[in-house]
Design a protein around this motif. Structure first.
Motif, PDB file in Angstrom:
ATOM      1  N   LEU A   1      59.912   7.365  78.434  1.00 18.25           N
ATOM      2  CA  LEU A   1      60.462   6.485  77.400  1.00 18.25           C
ATOM      3  C   LEU A   1      59.389   6.137  76.364  1.00 18.25           C
ATOM      4  CD1 LEU A   1      62.748   4.669  76.262  1.00 18.25           C
ATOM      5  CD2 LEU A   1      61.980   2.880  77.843  1.00 18.25           C
TER       6      LEU A   1
ATOM      7  N   GLY B   1      67.814  15.631  82.417  1.00 16.31           N
ATOM      8  CA  GLY B   1      66.927  14.476  82.403  1.00 16.31           C
ATOM      9  C   GLY B   1      67.551  13.335  83.172  1.00 16.31           C
ATOM     10  N   ARG B   2      66.682  12.549  83.779  1.00 13.45           N
ATOM     11  CA  ARG B   2      67.143  11.452  84.622  1.00 13.45           C
ATOM     12  C   ARG B   2      67.836  10.375  83.813  1.00 13.45           C
ATOM     13  NH1 ARG B   2      62.580   9.600  88.508  1.00 13.45           N
ATOM     14  NH2 ARG B   2      63.177  11.618  89.380  1.00 13.45           N
ATOM     15  N   GLY B   3      67.262  10.054  82.653  1.00 13.42           N
ATOM     16  CA  GLY B   3      67.818   8.987  81.824  1.00 13.42           C
ATOM     17  C   GLY B   3      67.362   7.622  82.286  1.00 13.42           C
ATOM     18  N   LEU B   4      67.823   6.605  81.598  1.00 16.36           N
ATOM     19  CA  LEU B   4      67.348   5.246  81.837  1.00 16.36           C
ATOM     20  C   LEU B   4      68.104   4.551  82.962  1.00 16.36           C
ATOM     21  CD1 LEU B   4      66.898   4.171  78.110  1.00 16.36           C
ATOM     22  CD2 LEU B   4      65.104   4.846  79.716  1.00 16.36           C
ATOM     23  N   SER B   5      69.316   5.001  83.238  1.00 22.21           N
ATOM     24  CA  SER B   5      70.106   4.417  84.324  1.00 22.21           C
ATOM     25  C   SER B   5      71.328   5.295  84.548  1.00 22.21           C
ATOM     26  CB  SER B   5      70.533   2.988  83.983  1.00 22.21           C
ATOM     27  OG  SER B   5      71.675   2.991  83.150  1.00 22.21           O
ATOM     28  N   THR B   6      72.128   4.981  85.548  1.00 19.43           N
ATOM     29  CA  THR B   6      73.348   5.761  85.783  1.00 19.43           C
ATOM     30  C   THR B   6      74.308   5.639  84.598  1.00 19.43           C
ATOM     31  OG1 THR B   6      74.168   3.883  87.044  1.00 19.43           O
ATOM     32  CG2 THR B   6      73.374   5.758  88.308  1.00 19.43           C
TER      33      THR B   6
ATOM     34  N   PHE C   1      62.212   6.013  82.858  1.00 17.77           N
ATOM     35  CA  PHE C   1      61.051   5.122  83.005  1.00 17.77           C
ATOM     36  C   PHE C   1      59.945   5.768  83.849  1.00 17.77           C
ATOM     37  CE2 PHE C   1      64.526   2.034  82.210  1.00 17.77           C
ATOM     38  CZ  PHE C   1      63.957   1.305  81.176  1.00 17.77           C
TER      39      PHE C   1
ATOM     40  N   GLU D   1      66.590  17.197  86.469  1.00 16.58           N
ATOM     41  CA  GLU D   1      67.822  16.622  87.021  1.00 16.58           C
ATOM     42  C   GLU D   1      69.003  17.018  86.149  1.00 16.58           C
ATOM     43  OE1 GLU D   1      67.705  12.473  88.120  1.00 16.58           O
ATOM     44  OE2 GLU D   1      65.733  12.713  89.036  1.00 16.58           O
TER      45      GLU D   1
ATOM     46  N   ILE E   1      58.898   9.125  74.038  1.00 13.69           N
ATOM     47  CA  ILE E   1      59.959   9.329  73.042  1.00 13.69           C
ATOM     48  C   ILE E   1      59.952   8.193  72.024  1.00 13.69           C
ATOM     49  CG2 ILE E   1      62.005   8.255  74.141  1.00 13.69           C
ATOM     50  CD1 ILE E   1      63.538  10.836  73.241  1.00 13.69           C
ATOM     51  N   MET E   2      59.507   7.014  72.420  1.00 12.53           N
ATOM     52  CA  MET E   2      59.434   5.904  71.460  1.00 12.53           C
ATOM     53  C   MET E   2      58.440   6.198  70.332  1.00 12.53           C
ATOM     54  SD  MET E   2      59.615   2.462  73.805  1.00 12.53           S
ATOM     55  CE  MET E   2      59.148   1.432  72.393  1.00 12.53           C
TER      56      MET E   2
ATOM     57  N   VAL F   1      73.218   5.623  81.477  1.00  9.91           N
ATOM     58  CA  VAL F   1      72.586   6.394  80.391  1.00  9.91           C
ATOM     59  C   VAL F   1      71.899   7.576  81.081  1.00  9.91           C
ATOM     60  CG1 VAL F   1      71.090   6.253  78.356  1.00  9.91           C
ATOM     61  CG2 VAL F   1      72.163   4.174  79.228  1.00  9.91           C
ATOM     62  N   PRO F   2      72.707   8.456  81.685  1.00  9.69           N
ATOM     63  CA  PRO F   2      72.179   9.431  82.644  1.00  9.69           C
ATOM     64  C   PRO F   2      71.726  10.725  82.001  1.00  9.69           C
ATOM     65  CG  PRO F   2      74.561   9.511  82.658  1.00  9.69           C
ATOM     66  CD  PRO F   2      74.172   8.513  81.598  1.00  9.69           C
ATOM     67  N   GLN F   3      70.778  10.642  81.107  1.00 10.73           N
ATOM     68  CA  GLN F   3      70.386  11.808  80.324  1.00 10.73           C
ATOM     69  C   GLN F   3      69.106  11.472  79.580  1.00 10.73           C
ATOM     70  OE1 GLN F   3      72.978  11.879  77.012  1.00 10.73           O
ATOM     71  NE2 GLN F   3      71.796  13.347  75.875  1.00 10.73           N
TER      72      GLN F   3
END
Lengths: 402, 402
Positions: free
Chosen positions: A175, A226-231, A239, A216, A178-179, A233-235
């Motif tokens: 994260l 990609g794992r993403g930030l949470s289920t 973190f 993933e 990408i920020m 936002v799963p892409q």
């Protein structure tokens, strides 16, 4: 205020009208914001009606004032939705003579069913037809203005990658990486999202992910998930801290003045394992071979098949464009106002490439539990070949931490 | 990996099933990513089928592995789309007995028409019905888990506003101000976009705009528009530098773990003109009066009508919620996984408020050529009133430059 030259608006419309006449459509209703912008230079709420012959009308609900100031085609107030059919019939008597059923196309690939059903009621005379393919074909060939805009996005993406690479450190999260990239892009005018046509698809700036998190699988219609930030936002980026020796996939794009670019580079802090390096080099070889055939006359399908064969030859068939059952079935895609334009380098796309098309080509290899490597450039098809629009240096970014 | 407790998934489904039985629907097909996530805890590509009675099935196209790991309801591979009807009939023989036409609802407000027409073909036995309203009603009442998530987003929004205010200077562009805000939110886990249900609507982090640029009308379904970055991104922040003495509307939200918050504060470098200050104070008065009635039993419609009357009394009717013909016809909206949920504080919403609903209330006044002032808080409806979820101090932010 004018988004693009009037002559471009005229040529865009006349190309659509040509396709409509060939397909036997009497009119076409464009309902999607991006489609409306493409033809009018304005993105207000309303409907653009394009007759097979003659002047279109942009029926605007809101903001009428802004549409009037921006639009390159004649505007009218939409007024009552229920009276829309009557208004169209009054404005286009040749298309809607009493007692007939003119064929009216619409962008049914994006128009929600509820609104479609309301349009059927509001315009009872129309025989509806899915015009998505016409609209996508017109938009697949870019104008000079569009190519210039994509170039602007390419510059911002390259600058953003430079800054991301410069500041990349072990322990930094995906994260955070990408920020950094997003900040450079946003300052250059990135809209904050990249528009996608596909249902349930969304993209902010791309897919920056490392190691097993990058591998993933996801719902996203691309080779890397990609794992993403949470289920929820799963892409994409997560973190997860980035470690040394793991492949970092930096698949980024931005949207400036509405136009997107797409590019991927692979980085590593330290060095990649021999297996991953070989896969990366295979991706580069596939890209080079694709470039050789990237010219008018080649079919998109053949480029995909060629890449599949090369991946198989390298013993990497199962890893190509995702792993196993989670593979996507394409090598690249058109790009412009949306990131998922036509043509797709995939089976079934047999219309030959034409000069003016802009394509992202993205060979990638996924290794579950390990990571994703690959490369992606965006190209303009020219009269006799192609020109690369992506501006980032093309190399495996091996970063030595001091 | 589990997005929320299994008991919540069960209560969400049983509320939907209750509504379906009342409405005479035999089954419901949820096709939208956000809707699927709400019921399953997973956001992979596929379809969730909910029978009016009994266990639902999440038919997954991609990624099956990820859906299996995440989903709180039983999953199955979607397989061939053409065989979907046969598969449903085999899995739910009680709903699809041969020769009958069961009523199947779907989220037609978001499902694209093209896919809807393909579903009609793939599931020929179904009599289709628009189930958007059922789904929106279920989601309008939040669970404990959801309220906690919205609170997390509220914390990030408040921190972001603090940082934006701390660094606000004359000459800074609107884009630069929203970038500061976005950075704080993104670090806290903001998805990068706020999901919206409305067709052709999009939102990154909100509407940060100043002076006459903030008052420019847009297509966006909100009271304040904004110039935006270009005709292709005609909404929100622009490249315009912020000057002293002009109203700065900071309408922001973020999306953390899928849940959004929405809040607005007005700022000024120096002081506001008496006219704008009066309008700002009228907005605050409307918000206070709304709070008094924000409780179970009140109809959303009555809150809107009350606000309209108060704006008219203050001589500001034409400026309320946009200016003139560009006004929007609501005072606030439900908020949760999407920023445009039910209920809307607008005419036609006559079902009384219920405990558990979460609402953003946003009285604003627009002055063309001058700017927009207003305030917005998000509230949870409780058993006997409401609780404010927005955490930012509530004041007119008057900034003194040193």
């Amino acid at each position: 205020m004018q988004a693009f030259p009037r002559s471009e608006a005229e040529s865009r419309l006349s190309r659509l009208q040509h396709i409509m006449r060939e397909a036997g459509a009497d009119g076409c209703l464009v309902t999607q914001n991006v489609g409306i912008y493409y033809f009018t230079g304005s993105m207000q709420t309303g409907y653009l009606f394009v007759p097979a012959q003659g002047e279109p009308t942009y029926y605007v609900r809101r903001s009428v004032a802004r549409a009037k100031a921006e639009s390159l085609v004649p505007t009218a107030e939409l007024g009552s939705f229920r009276q829309f059919g009557a208004k169209l019939a009054a404005d286009y008597p040749a298309i809607f003579p009493e007692g007939t059923r003119p064929t009216i196309g619409a962008d049914l690939d994006v128009l929600p069913a509820q609104l479609y059903l309301r349009l059927i009621e509001a315009i009872p005379a129309a025989e509806w037809k899915d015009a998505s393919a016409y609209l996508r074909r017109v938009r697949s060939v870019k104008t000079a203005h569009e190519i210039e805009k994509i170039g602007k996005a390419a510059r911002a993406a390259a600058d953003a990658l430079d800054e991301g690479i410069r500041r990349l450190r072990t322990g930094m999260t995906e994260l955070e990486l990408i920020m950094i990239i997003e900040e450079v892009m946003r300052r250059a005018g990135h809209a904050g999202i990249m528009r996608m046509r596909g249902y349930n698809q969304e993209l902010v700036t791309g897919m920056v992910a490392a190691g097993e998190a990058a591998a993933e699988p996801t719902y996203f219609d691309g080779p890397a998930g990609g794992r993403g930030l949470s289920t929820a936002v799963p892409q994409g980026a997560s973190f997860r801290p980035i470690g040394a020796g793991e492949p970092i996939l930096i698949d980024i794009g931005c949207c400036i003045d509405g136009y997107t670019i797409d590019q991927t580079r692979t980085a590593v802090i330290g060095t990649l394992s021999p297996q991953l390096r070989t896969a990366y080099e295979t991706a580069v070889t596939i890209l080079r071979r694709t470039e050789e055939n990237l010219k008018p006359g080649t079919t998109p399908e053949s480029l995909y098949e060629q890449a599949l064969a090369m991946a198989a030859e390298a013993g990497l068939a199962e890893h190509f464009m995702g792993f196993g059952v989670d593979q996507v079935k394409f090598l690249g895609h058109g790009i412009g106002l949306e990131i998922d334009e036509w043509p797709v380098l995939a089976k079934g796309f047999r219309e030959p490439l034409e000069a003016g098309m802009v394509l992202a080509v993205e060979p990638k290899f996924t290794f579950p539990g390990v990571g994703v490597v690959g490369i992606e450039n965006t190209y303009l098809i020219t009269e006799d070949g192609s020109r690369q629009l992506t501006l980032s240096p093309e190399r495996l970014y091996e970063i030595t931490e001091s």
